[in-house]
Design a protein around this motif. Structure first.
Motif, PDB file in Angstrom:
ATOM      1  N   SER A  74      71.648  44.770  29.388  1.00 23.83           N
ATOM      2  CA  SER A  74      72.898  44.793  29.375  1.00 23.83           C
ATOM      3  C   SER A  74      73.278  45.643  28.312  1.00 23.83           C
TER       4      SER A  74
ATOM      5  N   THR B 255      76.297  40.984  33.437  1.00 25.68           N
ATOM      6  CA  THR B 255      75.169  40.681  32.275  1.00 25.68           C
ATOM      7  C   THR B 255      73.794  41.722  32.553  1.00 25.68           C
TER       8      THR B 255
ATOM      9  N   VAL C 116      78.802  44.835  30.472  1.00 30.89           N
ATOM     10  CA  VAL C 116      79.173  43.606  29.980  1.00 30.89           C
ATOM     11  C   VAL C 116      80.188  43.444  28.944  1.00 30.89           C
TER      12      VAL C 116
ATOM     13  N   GLU D 135      81.814  37.605  29.594  1.00 31.05           N
ATOM     14  CA  GLU D 135      80.651  37.346  30.676  1.00 31.05           C
ATOM     15  C   GLU D 135      79.500  36.964  29.750  1.00 31.05           C
ATOM     16  N   LEU D 136      79.460  37.765  28.736  1.00 25.19           N
ATOM     17  CA  LEU D 136      78.250  37.410  27.714  1.00 25.19           C
ATOM     18  C   LEU D 136      78.227  36.042  27.491  1.00 25.19           C
TER      19      LEU D 136
END
Length: 403
Positions: free
Chosen positions: A13, A91, A100, A104-105
Motif C-alpha cells: 500500500s 489496502t 489507501v 481504510e488502513l
C-alpha cells in the motif's frame, strides 16, 4: 500567525501524498519537452475524456491552465477519475484500488477521530456532522458507529455520483440519519470533517525559469497528445523563493476558496481538516524545486499527470498556512494544528493499541509512524470566532506557531 506577507495574485500500500513532484523547464508560450516513459506509452486513440479536454484546450485558444485540466481529469461528469466506477480506495492493488487512506488502513482512525468530534459536538452544542469528500464511506461508518445518538444527522457533500452510490450502500444501516447535500445551506451548525479533501482540489502550477515566473498549462502536441506549455504570469507563490535556480511549485486558490466558503456558512461548530502537506516555510523551501504534484494508480506513484488521464488520481500537498490564513481572513479562528501522529495519540491511540490483536495493532501503528502517515499528515482545527474550548487532539504537540 497573521503577519505581513505577499499573497498570490487573485485568480480571475501506497499512502497517497508520498512521492516526488513533477518537474520541467519553463519557457515563454513554448512546449515543455517530455522525456519520461509514461508519455512515450500514451495510447494513440483518444478516450472520451481526452477528447473533452482537447476541445477545452482548443476553446481556450490552445492553452489551458493546469487547474482547469486537473478539474476535468478528476471530476468531468461520467468521465473523470472520481466519476468512474473503479475502486480507488483499498489496502492492496489486487483489489483494483489505487491508494489507501487512513479509514481504510485501520478503523482505529475513525474511532479516535470520533472522540474529537464528540467533544466538539458537546462543546458547540450541536448534533450534526458534515463530511466533505466521504470516499468509500468508511470514515462515516466509523464515526457513526462510535458516536451513536450523539449524531442526529450526518450530511455528506461529494461531487462523485459513483462514490455517492457506494456510500449509500455502506451507510444504509443508519437509514435517514445520513443525507447527501448538493449545496450548502445558509448556515451550518455542527462539526465539519474533511479527510484528504484539500489535496484533491485543482492547483495552479508556477514555474520559475531563468528568473522569470510562468504559469504552467497544457496544450496539444502535433500528435494530439497533451503537452506542457508555459506562459509568463503575474502570479507568484505566497512567499519569496530564495535563489535563482529553476523552481516548480503549486498555488492553492481553490482549496483556500473552499475554506473561505466553509467559513461563510459555519455559524456554529468546528471543522477538522486532515491531509498531507506543510506550513508555507516548508512548502516553498528553496530545495523543494520540483513541486509536490503526483499521481497514484495501482498503489504506484508517478509524476506525469498528462498520461492515462482519468485512469489515475492527481494530487498535490496542502499549504496549511494558506488554508489557516484563509480561515482567519473569513472570520474563523485556528483551534489547533499538529501532525496526525500527535493528534491520534492525544485522542487515545496508545491505549487503543493495547487492546488490539497483533495484526490490527500493526495497521493502526502506521497511522502514527513518521515514515508512514504520522508526520506528513497534519490536522487543522477551525472554530467560529466565539469558540473558547480546547480540542483534545491538540493537548500536546500543537504546532500552530509554525503556520
Amino acid at each position: 500567525m497573521a503577519r505581513p506577507r505577499r499573497r498570490a495574485a487573485p485568480v480571475t500500500s501506497t499512502v497517497r501524498g508520498r512521492g516526488d513532484g513533477v518537474g520541467g523547464i519553463g519557457a515563454t508560450i513554448r512546449r515543455v519537452k517530455q522525456t519520461n516513459t509514461a508519455e512515450a506509452e500514451r495510447p494513440s486513440l483518444p478516450s472520451p475524456l481526452h477528447a473533452l479536454i482537447a476541445r477545452a484546450i482548443e476553446g481556450a485558444g490552445g492553452w489551458l491552465g493546469f487547474d482547469r485540466f486537473m478539474q476535468l481529469a478528476l471530476y468531468a461528469p461520467g468521465l473523470g477519475y472520481y466519476a468512474r466506477e473503479s475502486p480507488k480506495f483499498g489496502t492492496m492493488p489486487h483489489s483494483g484500488s489505487d491508494f489507501v487512506t487512513a479509514p481504510e488502513l485501520s478503523p482505529v482512525f475513525g474511532q479516535l477521530l470520533a472522540r474529537q468530534v464528540g467533544q466538539a459536538l458537546q462543546a458547540t452544542g450541536t448534533h450534526e456532522v458534515w463530511e466533505f469528500g466521504a470516499g468509500s464511506g468508511a470514515l462515516a461508518a466509523q464515526l457513526l458507529g462510535e458516536l451513536g445518538e450523539q449524531v442526529r444527522r450526518y450530511t455528506i457533500v461529494d461531487l462523485s455520483g459513483s462514490l455517492r452510490a457506494r456510500q449509500r450502500e455502506r451507510l444504509a444501516p443508519w437509514g435517514e440519519r445520513v443525507v447527501w447535500a448538493d449545496r450548502l445551506p445558509a448556515a451550518i451548525e455542527g462539526v465539519v470533517v474533511g479527510n484528504e479533501v484539500l489535496d484533491a482540489m485543482p492547483v495552479q502550477l508556477l514555474q520559475r525559469s531563468a528568473g522569470v515566473w510562468h504559469e504552467r498549462g497544457v496544450a496539444l502536441a502535433e500528435d494530439g497528445s497533451f503537452a506542457w506549455a508555459d506562459r509568463p504570469t503575474d502570479l507568484r507563490p505566497p512567499l519569496e523563493v530564495e535563489g535563482e535556480h529553476d523552481y516548480l511549485t503549486e498555488i492553492h486558490s481553490q482549496a483556500e476558496g473552499f475554506v473561505r466558503t466553509l467559513a461563510a456558512h459555519l455559524a456554529r461548530g468546528a471543522a477538522f481538516l486532515i491531509d498531507y502537506g506543510f506550513p508555507e516555510a516548508e512548502y516553498y523551501h528553496p530545495q523543494r524545486h520540483m513541486g509536490t504534484l503526483v499521481c497514484h494508480r495501482a498503489h504506484q506513484v508517478d509524476s506525469d499527470p498528462l498520461a492515462d488521464v482519468g485512469d489515475k488520481d492527481i494530487t498535490a500537498h496542502v499549504n496549511f498556512t494558506g488554508a489557516a490564513l484563509a480561515a482567519q481572513d473569513a472570520g474563523l479562528q485556528v483551534l489547533g494544528y499538529t501532525t496526525q501522529g500527535h493528534f491520534l495519540i492525544n485522542c487515545g491511540l496508545l491505549q487503543k493499541l493495547e487492546l488490539l490483536p497483533q495484526a490490527g495493532r500493526a495497521q493502526a501503528a502506521k497511522l502514527i509512524m513518521e515514515h508512514e502517515m504520522g508526520e506528513l499528515f497534519k490536522v487543522l482545527a477551525l472554530g467560529t470566532a466565539d469558540a473558547t474550548w480546547q480540542p483534545l487532539g491538540f493537548a500536546q504537540g500543537d504546532r500552530t506557531h509554525r503556520l
